[in-house]
Design a protein around this motif. Structure first.
Motif, PDB file in Angstrom:
ATOM      1  N   ALA A   1      -4.901   0.127  -5.865  1.00  0.00           N
ATOM      2  CA  ALA A   1      -4.394   1.181  -6.883  1.00  0.00           C
ATOM      3  C   ALA A   1      -3.762   0.158  -7.942  1.00  0.00           C
TER       4      ALA A   1
ATOM      5  N   ASN B   1      -5.175   0.257 -11.867  1.00  0.00           N
ATOM      6  CA  ASN B   1      -4.464   0.051 -13.230  1.00  0.00           C
ATOM      7  C   ASN B   1      -4.007  -1.450 -13.730  1.00  0.00           C
TER       8      ASN B   1
ATOM      9  N   ASN C   1      -8.753   3.055  -8.352  1.00  0.00           N
ATOM     10  CA  ASN C   1      -7.272   4.653  -8.339  1.00  0.00           C
ATOM     11  C   ASN C   1      -7.589   5.500  -7.580  1.00  0.00           C
TER      12      ASN C   1
ATOM     13  N   GLY D   1       0.798   4.140 -11.190  1.00  0.00           N
ATOM     14  CA  GLY D   1       0.333   4.409 -12.495  1.00  0.00           C
ATOM     15  C   GLY D   1       1.337   3.794 -13.691  1.00  0.00           C
TER      16      GLY D   1
END
Length: 386
Positions: free
Chosen positions: A57, A61, A107, A123
């Motif tokens: 993740a 990002n 993601n 996020g």
């Protein structure tokens, strides 16, 4: 007769109990042993798969942050040309678009390895990372609020990773089916549909275009997106050991929900971006999206089952820090790019301001400077020729 006993018919009650047994094997929250809920060696050994999802993740990002800056650079480069070309002819813009797809893929894969309540708040990395990269490569101003916001966001991420639900789930098709017909999710879905219809009626019929209305519609759709994304990603990950996962109808139902919710989510988000500037849309959308994702993880996947009050409190405090960090990073950022294209002589001491800078648009001399016949009044009230 005794040998035939294990081969008895499994009714609906037996199937439900089997699903519960599978869930009890998946859930490990509150398991005995040292290091539960803390960054200890035992925690690392039991949560390696979670950390892999967190790494995916974070990298996803960061790649999204790079892609946003590349696309912004292509926009700036196009604006400096006298005859700008369409963006789809720019290789730089296409490179940013490809990186965006790579980041979103990261993601998507992260949801298959870690809980929703752990992946969704990360996020904020795309917002803070984009601010840092824009300072380095696009030579934007580095503000004190950027440093403070990035620090708060990183502190919030640390608390989120440390105190997120210590739960391990193998998202199989049977698990998704069990959650999908659970009374918690059905009540949540009915309430969400009711709120969505009311807001949609106010938006379409009453003309309400407030940012809260538009981004609440986005958040309601985002909760379905997060639920379906984790289900699809989890079943794809689980299909490595069980090829039958992709043959269940629930997989295709979740896939359709994921695509449809994404399309309408982008539609309402684009409407909000046309009516309001980015400094308002980005932080509010991040807060609403993260909140809806956390609720979906709690209600649908029951990720806080058996969590201690202190753990939940520190987790929510980490979310608050990440929200505050995003707000500080995006605050008044667009106003810095506004350039004054004229000089206000009326504010300069000793200078006189003309009564009429140029004639009206209906006049034949529109576009020309005033001639010597124009006059102005000095501070003492006397008229002077220009």
């Amino acid at each position: 007769m005794a040998a035939l006993a294990p081969e008895r018919f499994e009714g609906p009650g037996d199937a439900a109990s089997a699903a519960l047994d599978e869930l009890s094997r998946n859930f490990t929250y509150g398991a005995s042993g040292t290091g539960n809920g803390s960054l200890s060696g035992e925690w690392y050994r039991r949560n390696q798969i979670h950390l892999f999802g967190v790494l995916l993740a974070i990298l996803g990002n960061l790649v999204i942050s790079i892609s946003l800056n590349i696309q912004k650079y292509s926009h700036l480069q196009s604006a400096h040309h006298e005859h700008p070309r369409p963006l789809f002819r720019s290789m730089i813009w296409w490179g940013g678009l490809v990186l965006m797809a790579v980041g979103e893929t990261g993601n998507f894969a992260a949801y298959g390895f870690a809980p929703v309540t752990l992946i969704a708040p990360l996020g904020c990395m795309s917002v803070t990372g984009s601010a840092i990269i824009s300072v380095i490569f696009l030579k934007e101003n580095l503000r004190a609020s950027d440093l403070l916001g990035t620090t708060l966001a990183f502190a919030g991420i640390y608390l989120l990773v440390n105190f997120a639900p210590n739960i391990t789930q193998n998202i199989s098709a049977r698990t998704v089916q069990y959650f999908f017909v659970g009374w918690q999710f059905l009540m949540y879905l009915i309430l969400e549909i009711l709120i969505f219809c009311i807001l949609l009626y106010c938006h379409k019929r009453k003309g309400m275009k407030h940012i809260v209305v538009l981004l609440t519609l986005v958040a309601l759709l985002a909760s379905l997106t997060v639920i379906s994304v984790k289900a699809v990603s989890g079943m794809i990950t689980f299909s490595v050991t069980d090829k039958m996962q992709l043959t269940y109808p629930i997989f295709y139902i979740m896939f359709i929900i994921m695509i449809a919710s994404c399309v309408f989510q982008v539609k309402f988000l684009n409407q909000a971006m046309k009516l309001y500037n980015m400094t308002m849309v980005v932080p509010v959308n991040h807060i609403f999206f993260t909140t809806s994702a956390i609720l979906s993880g709690i209600i649908f996947y029951q990720e806080f089952l058996g969590a201690a009050f202190l753990t939940v409190f520190i987790y929510l405090f980490g979310c608050f820090l990440s929200f505050l960090g995003v707000f500080l990073v995006t605050r008044n950022r667009e106003k810095e790019h506004l350039q004054q294209s004229y000089i206000d002589f009326g504010n300069i001491p000793g200078k006189q301001m003309l009564d009429k800078i140029q004639p009206d648009s209906n006049d034949l001399s529109y576009g020309s400077l005033p001639d010597g016949s124009d006059s102005t009044t000095s501070q003492s009230g006397e008229k002077k020729k220009v």
